[in-house]
Design an enzyme around this catalytic site. Structure first.
Site, PDB file in Angstrom:
ATOM      1  N   HIS A 126       0.842  -1.188   0.000  1.00 47.22           N
ATOM      2  CA  HIS A 126       0.000   0.000   0.000  1.00 47.22           C
ATOM      3  C   HIS A 126       0.885   1.249   0.000  1.00 47.22           C
ATOM      4  CE1 HIS A 126      -2.955   2.783   2.284  1.00 47.22           C
ATOM      5  NE2 HIS A 126      -3.174   2.861   0.986  1.00 47.22           N
ATOM      6  N   CYS A 150      -0.594   0.335   9.635  1.00 45.65           N
ATOM      7  CA  CYS A 150      -0.798   1.699   9.137  1.00 45.65           C
ATOM      8  C   CYS A 150      -2.216   1.874   8.619  1.00 45.65           C
ATOM      9  CB  CYS A 150       0.197   2.026   8.028  1.00 45.65           C
ATOM     10  SG  CYS A 150       1.883   2.175   8.639  1.00 45.65           S
ATOM     11  N   HIS A 151      -2.636   1.001   7.701  1.00 44.35           N
ATOM     12  CA  HIS A 151      -3.957   1.181   7.113  1.00 44.35           C
ATOM     13  C   HIS A 151      -4.770  -0.101   7.079  1.00 44.35           C
ATOM     14  CE1 HIS A 151      -1.222   4.272   5.477  1.00 44.35           C
ATOM     15  NE2 HIS A 151      -2.205   5.059   5.850  1.00 44.35           N
ATOM     16  N   GLY A 152      -4.310  -1.098   7.846  1.00 45.12           N
ATOM     17  CA  GLY A 152      -5.130  -2.286   8.035  1.00 45.12           C
ATOM     18  C   GLY A 152      -5.177  -3.258   6.874  1.00 45.12           C
TER      19      GLY A 152
END
Lengths: 186, 422, 257
Positions: A126, A150-152
């Site tokens: 990502h 960080c963003h799953g």
């Protein structure tokens, strides 16, 4: 312009002169543009990886101390590389998934050289964070592989993306088995 | 409230910007139609060349700094890494190091042009003084830049030049310690020199802007040293001088290219390829060639403080030159006696440059002393006196008159043409 | 105008004369260095790859016992015509320090292409201790760091002889005609037949000195060939565009003159 030409002599001669001047100007201008373009390249290229950076030291990893179910993180090209000695269940789990369910379809067999050894770059596809899951106490996400805090993004036991914003599977670096207990990455 | 600018541009985008921020009008006025004396010779290229040179130095410098390490343990090797491993690093570095030499060649000729044609005289005193400020800043920048590769000459040049300040009584040693940030030239010194070497070029850029602003108020001098009397004496800057500067620029690039590609270390010193060694001074330490005249003046004086003061004085004196030259005639073309003295001064400057590169002993010191005396004698005695004693040649009526000489009476159309072009 | 041009010309010539005097000042009182013919002389000269390879062999078998070349890596050998396998094999002959390993210890392993040339001594103090107090300089940029360059290196390597009558030679020093001061700590290291060249070149002192000087010249300026090639192209380009620009200038100014 026209008056200047007339004051120089007869019109046809003057006209020829003007054309020649324009032609000269165009040619000189074109040359100048090529020159400027050629000058810009060395500046830009100097920011690309230098020769010593490209001639990277390869990293050798001794696999013997890594017990089944354990993982180590080694540094290569300034980035973490995850080396995991997978359990039979983890291998089984990775191979049981139908390819159609995957966002970035890749069979587990194409991602490993020897069934139990998974070697992937520990960089979330990502935005480049390092996913959790190397330490036994880490969250490994819903698919038992890695979880990027960080963003799953959730990765499975083959390092493939299963859920979350990441578009691709964890990258597999080039590596070779130099012996049964040693690999060289790079 | 100020109103919007009345733009004459037809292109709607250009016009839209120009009414709000009249940069196009400004450019057109200062570099398009700007009335410029019609009789420039190629010596008038060198101002434009200096600007181009400054831009080249800033561009190459910015990219070099991306790969340079300002640390005594790594500086030398990081420079060699630029030479070997960074893509086109050798090109950037050789352009930058030889660019410094080119910059001084260009600026020395630019200054010489100013001296020969009296460009420092009223009303261009501030223009001239700003130029001297640029020259000083250039010297500081070049000196600190030469320290960065951290070779033997870098280290010992830095040591010697910073020690100049120890000549001042009482505070001298404190100043030197402060400059070093320690008790010798060392890592703190290298770090601050790198910082300042990066900063000063932008300061130079600012002063260059003022230099040009002042120039565009007074207008350019010209080889005759007389003021333009009307449109027949001038040409619009574009295309006449843009194209003439371009010709000079390409000749300059050729000289530059010969240095960079075929003799990149010719103007350097082999000792600077030996890593700095604080325990051993090279046998002959010499500054870069462009500092040699001033170095010769420094060494010509047997007294430490006296030498330092005289060296700084040799540049400081340029600030008051507009008032030392008492002659009302600008161009040496019309000063039959002064031009020989100035020519001698020019040769004397080269003599100092030569003497500065020789060991400080025997005949060389004597020569350097005599040359130093003449350096100052010219400014302090000869110029003030000559202004009163010399009888200048008759100045021409106007710039247009001698330019169009031999063609009989000036045809009305010929003189009017430049206006039509504008 | 004409007179002024002459003045300017004189100034430029004067400056040129001054600058050309510059290298002479650095040579000091040393004996004039004989000019050796190298393939890379002149503005179109290029390196002779076979000579560079032989020169590397001389460095490897003779010089590297005392002199480091720490700015070079084994991968650089590819640039002088060794194949990847040859270079890897050459590198593997050297043991370099690596580590620390997982036990926190340094260890030695065969060198790889990405490694720097092995240093003969771990630090300068060790180098001095092993060499009678003298420090053998690093040879990476030695050709750029000595007035006379490759000619000087060649002269130095072939300049050993017995000292002349009455010359006071210091303890452990050797007489060399071309070394400044004539006393050099380095002994004469090149003896006939010392290096067996694989390509059949005779291992004479002259050949070894010539080849190793070439190798050191390349090591100091590996960009030389690319630089000269680019220079020729750029100058040709500038001459053409200069002609065009001058023609445009003539046209633009035609109605003023």
């Amino acid at each position: 312009m026209a008056e200047a030409v007339v004051s120089h002599g007869t019109a046809p001669e003057g006209g020829a002169k003007e054309t020649r001047r324009d032609f000269l100007k165009l040619t000189a201008g074109a040359f100048a543009a090529v020159g400027v373009g050629a000058v810009v390249w060395p500046f830009i290229h100097s920011m690309n990886p230098a020769r010593d950076v490209l001639a990277l030291a390869s990293t050798e990893v001794d696999l013997s101390p890594i017990a089944t179910g354990q993982a180590v993180t080694v540094m290569w090209r300034g980035k973490p590389v995850f080396v995991r000695n997978r359990t039979p269940q983890e291998i089984e789990q990775a191979r049981a998934v139908p390819l159609g369910e995957l966002r970035d379809p890749q069979p587990d067999q194409a991602r490993v050289q020897r069934d139990n050894w998974l070697v992937v770059l520990g960089v979330c596809t990502h935005l480049g964070c390092v996913p959790l899951g190397q330490k036994p106490t880490d969250a490994r996400g819903e698919y038992g592989g890695w979880f990027c805090p960080c963003h799953g993004s959730h990765y499975d036991t083959s390092g493939r993306i299963r859920r979350g914003p990441a578009p691709l599977n964890l990258e597999v670096p080039t590596y070779t088995f130099t012996s049964d207990t040693q690999i060289r990455i790079g | 409230m100020a109103g919007l600018h009345q733009s004459d541009f037809k292109n709607p985008v250009v016009r839209w910007i120009d009414t709000r921020l009249p940069v196009f009008t400004l450019l057109q006025k200062e570099y398009g139609t700007f009335p410029t004396p019609r009789n420039f010779n190629y010596l008038w290229n060198f101002g434009a060349l200096a600007i181009v040179n400054l831009l080249i130095m800033i561009a190459t410098g910015v990219f070099l700094s991306m790969n340079y390490t300002a640390h005594t343990a790594y500086a030398f090797d990081s420079v060699e890494r630029i030479m070997r491993d960074v893509n086109y690093g050798w090109l950037l570095r050789y352009v930058h190091s030889n660019g410094a030499s080119m910059f001084f060649i260009v600026v020395y000729i630019h200054i010489w042009r100013g001296l020969w044609y009296g460009s420092y005289k009223a009303p261009r005193e501030i223009l001239w003084m700003l130029g001297v400020v640029i020259f000083l800043l250039m010297m500081a920048t070049a000196f600190m830049g030469y320290v960065l590769p951290w070779g033997q000459m870098s280290f010992w040049g830095a040591t010697v030049i910073t020690n100049l300040f120890s000549a001042f009584p009482l505070v001298g040693q404190h100043i030197v310690t402060w400059l070093w940030g320690g008790f010798s030239v060392d890592n703190p010194t290298l770090n601050r020199f790198f910082s300042l070497h990066y900063l000063l070029p932008f300061v130079i850029f600012g002063v260059v802007f003022l230099h040009i602003a002042a120039l565009h108020i007074t207008g350019s001098n010209n080889p005759l040293g007389i003021d333009p009397k009307g449109p027949q004496d001038t040409l619009p800057f574009h295309p006449y001088y843009t194209i003439k500067d371009s010709v000079g620029l390409i000749v300059y690039f050729i000289v530059f290219a010969v240095l960079v590609f075929f003799a990149p270390n010719y103007l350097g010193h082999p000792d600077n390829y030996i890593p700095a060694n604080p325990l051993q001074t090279p046998e002959h330490i010499v500054p870069e060639w462009y500092f040699l005249p001033f170095y010769a003046i420094l060494r010509a004086v047997p007294d430490k403080l006296g030498g330092v003061l005289l060296m700084f004085g040799s540049i400081a004196i340029l600030f008051i030159l507009p008032w030392l030259d008492t002659s009302g005639v600008r161009s040496m073309r019309f000063r039959p006696i002064a031009r020989w003295f100035l020519l001698l001064w020019g040769l004397n400057f080269l003599l100092l440059m030569w003497a500065g590169g020789k060991p400080a002993e025997g005949i060389y010191v004597t020569i350097a002393r005599l040359a130093t005396v003449y350096y100052f004698l010219y400014f302090l005695v000869i110029l003030p006196l000559l202004g009163r004693l010399e009888r200048p040649l008759k100045l021409p009526e106007s710039i247009a008159a001698p330019v169009l000489r031999g063609g009989g009476p000036v045809p009305a159309g010929a003189a009017a043409k430049p206006m039509e072009k504008a | 105008m004409l007179r002024f041009r002459n003045l300017l010309g004189a100034l430029v010539l004067g400056a040129g004369a001054l600058l050309s005097a510059a290298p002479a000042r650095a040579a000091g009182e040393a004996v004039a260095i004989p000019d050796t013919r190298f393939s890379f002389d002149g503005i179109f000269g290029t390196f002779d790859r076979a000579s560079l390879q032989r020169g590397f062999q001389v460095y490897k078998e003779v010089c590297s016992a005392c002199h480091s070349m720490h700015l070079l890596s084994y991968r650089n050998l590819l640039e002088i015509g060794f194949t990847g396998d040859q270079a890897r094999a050459l590198a593997a002959q050297f043991q370099v320090m690596d580590g620390p390993n997982d036990q926190g210890e340094m260890f030695e392993r065969p060198a790889r292409l990405s490694d720097r040339f092995r240093r003969p001594f771990p630090n300068d103090q060790a180098a001095r201790a092993a060499n009678n107090g003298a420090l053998p300089p690093d040879l990476s940029v030695i050709v750029k760091a000595r007035p006379g360059g490759a000619d000087y290196i060649h002269a130095l390597l072939t300049g050993y002889s017995d000292p002349p009558e009455g010359f006071q030679l210091g303890q452990g020093m050797n007489y060399n005609k071309y070394f400044p001061g004539h006393q050099i700590a380095m002994p004469n290291v090149l003896n006939p037949g010392q290096v067996q060249f694989a390509d059949g070149t005779e291992g004479s002192v002259e050949n070894m000195a010539h080849d190793v000087s070439s190798f050191l010249a390349w090591a100091a300026e590996p960009e030389l060939e690319q630089r000269r090639r680019m220079g020729v192209r750029i100058i040709l380009f500038l001459v053409v565009i200069g002609g065009l620009t001058y023609a445009v200038k003539r046209k633009v100014w035609a109605d003023v003159h």
